[in-house]
Write a protein that holds these residues in place. Sequence first.
Motif, PDB file in Angstrom:
ATOM      1  N   GLY A  49       0.925  -1.276   0.038  1.00 27.21           N
ATOM      2  CA  GLY A  49      -0.109  -0.072  -0.045  1.00 27.21           C
ATOM      3  C   GLY A  49       0.687   1.181   0.043  1.00 27.21           C
ATOM      4  N   ASP A  50       2.023   1.261   0.452  1.00 28.77           N
ATOM      5  CA  ASP A  50       2.876   2.364   0.386  1.00 28.77           C
ATOM      6  C   ASP A  50       3.456   2.656  -0.925  1.00 28.77           C
ATOM      7  N   TYR A  51       3.112   3.915  -1.565  1.00 24.06           N
ATOM      8  CA  TYR A  51       3.433   4.117  -2.804  1.00 24.06           C
ATOM      9  C   TYR A  51       2.682   3.646  -3.794  1.00 24.06           C
ATOM     10  N   SER A  52       1.615   3.015  -3.645  1.00 26.73           N
ATOM     11  CA  SER A  52       0.815   2.423  -4.412  1.00 26.73           C
ATOM     12  C   SER A  52       0.388   3.110  -5.802  1.00 26.73           C
ATOM     13  N   TYR A  53       0.167   4.324  -5.574  1.00 29.39           N
ATOM     14  CA  TYR A  53      -0.041   5.071  -6.644  1.00 29.39           C
ATOM     15  C   TYR A  53       1.343   5.541  -7.728  1.00 29.39           C
TER      16      TYR A  53
END
Length: 75
Positions: A49-53
Amino acid sequence: MLPTEISVVGLTAVKAILKLAFCFHYAVLDARDALEAAMSQLSNVTRNGDYSYYADIAHFMGGLQPPPEPGSRAQ
């Protein structure tokens, strides 16, 4: 060598940025197979979920629609 050193140190943010840079490089070269491999590696790095963008950004750089995943923030 750099990706190995980053993994040893455990810098997740730097690892994600490096994978995103690879995606940009392959998108500019229009190297679709290499881009897809780099996007897969980027997805693995950002799976928690970290930096998923970053995965969404990589898809747009390559001219692709991001997959319909719950973690996708693209609109």
